[in-house]
Design an enzyme around this catalytic site. Structure first.
Site, short mmCIF file in Angstrom:
data_model
loop_
_atom_site.label_atom_id
_atom_site.label_comp_id
_atom_site.label_asym_id
_atom_site.label_seq_id
_atom_site.Cartn_x
_atom_site.Cartn_y
_atom_site.Cartn_z
N ASP A 16 0.84 -1.20 0.00
CA ASP A 16 0.00 0.00 0.00
C ASP A 16 0.88 1.25 0.00
O ASP A 16 0.61 2.22 -0.70
CB ASP A 16 -0.90 0.05 1.24
N ASN A 159 -3.92 -16.72 -1.37
CA ASN A 159 -2.65 -16.63 -0.65
C ASN A 159 -2.84 -16.71 0.87
O ASN A 159 -1.88 -16.92 1.60
CB ASN A 159 -1.89 -15.35 -1.01
N HIS A 238 1.77 -6.03 -4.99
CA HIS A 238 0.38 -6.23 -5.40
C HIS A 238 -0.37 -4.91 -5.63
O HIS A 238 -0.94 -4.68 -6.70
CB HIS A 238 -0.36 -7.05 -4.33
N ASP A 239 -0.37 -4.06 -4.62
CA ASP A 239 -1.21 -2.86 -4.68
C ASP A 239 -0.74 -1.84 -5.70
O ASP A 239 -1.53 -1.06 -6.24
CB ASP A 239 -1.28 -2.21 -3.29
#
Length: 309
Positions: A16, A159, A238-239
């Site tokens: 994030d 996950n 990911h983010d």
């Protein structure tokens, strides 16, 4: 330059923080608000991290508002084993001096979208609790958002459990409501984001960013390694992929699909059941990433931020 106006709903969190850095560093992006939710770590921690990142990175005119501490129903779950007890791994930032917005996250999201219909992209990179609560309070949020992009879900395996990715697993009921709303969800899920790994070569490029690289980007990008994966290929950001999708969709190959969220299964709660052959798609699912183009874009913006930092 065409500007992209963005609300980022998040639970900082290693990736994030890297996503916020990309949004801030991209001159085509205007961050309209950052809203926080309990997820990777507790709400108090995700909110503190958002406030500290706002000042450390320098987007001090952006409102930050706190949202839901836990899911719509069921137990509170976190991912502190991945992100560290405070959420940012080994990174310790200066304490924030600027306050939270007086509004809660849901009110801020609704207010901004109501005042700017069709102009602001809503990006959710944590559990979807705030988004579900916003839709409950004002269903027209689904029409007012220019687009709605999430990091979450998977069309193969999870996950957190074999079936579920963490952001969906943390609040399956909220995710089910969000996917059922009257809009098209862009599901940037694990199958896509695991293509965006911080390999040794990428780490070396990050170290060229100077202080920003050594103090923030590299520690965030390399804090966690999967102890159960003997072929570990590096931490996935990911983010960051969700932010990149909004600004650079040409880096992604995507397919329409019907996505429904399993809320009742004993072993499959939080599973995003994805049907690429459905005649009634409600989502766009990115499946393939231009990895070289992605990293060239991300690191170019990080480099610009490092020079200005």
């Amino acid at each position: 330059m065409n500007l992209t106006r963005m609300i980022i709903d998040c639970d900082p969190g290693l990736d994030d923080a890297l996503a916020l850095l990309l949004a801030h560093a991209d001159p085509s992006v205007v961050i309209e608000a950052v809203t926080t939710v309990g997820g990777n770590v507790a709400l108090a921690d995700t909110t503190r991290n958002a406030l500290e990142l706002r000042e450390y990175l320098g987007f001090t005119d952006v409102p930050v508002a706190a949202g839901a501490a836990g899911p719509l129903e069921g137990e509170v779950r976190n991912a502190a084993e991945v992100h560290g007890s405070g959420g940012l791994g080994s990174v310790v930032l200066p304490a924030a001096a600027l306050p939270l917005d007086e509004r809660d996250a849901v009110t801020l999201i609704i207010d901004l979208l109501r005042s700017n219909p069709g102009e602001i992209d809503l990006v959710a990179i944590g559990p979807l609790t705030n988004i579900a609560l916003a839709l409950r309070a004002e269903p027209r949020v689904a029409q007012w958002a220019k687009s709605f992009v999430i990091m979450g879900g998977s069309y193969t395996r999870g996950n957190t459990t074999p079936a579920a990715e963490f952001n969906i697993y943390a609040d399956p009921a909220a995710a089910a409501e969000v996917f059922a709303a009257d809009w098209q969800v862009v599901m940037v899920g694990l199958d896509l984001t695991l293509q965006a790994r911080v390999t040794g070569a990428i780490k070396d490029r990050m170290l060229e960013l100077g202080t920003l690289g050594s103090e923030l980007v590299v520690p965030l990008s390399t804090f966690w390694a999967d102890p159960l994966d003997p072929d570990w290929g590096g931490q996935a950001v990911h983010d960051v992929c969700a932010i990149a999708y909004v600004t650079h969709p040409e880096l992604f190959r995507s397919t329409p699909a019907r996505v429904d969220v399993e809320t009742q299964g004993v072993f499959t709660a939080g599973m995003t059941v994805t049907n690429f052959r459905s005649p009634n798609p409600n989502a766009i699912v990115p499946t393939e990433l231009d990895v070289d183009g992605f990293w060239d874009m991300v690191l170019a913006h990080y480099s610009a931020a490092a020079q200005a930092h």
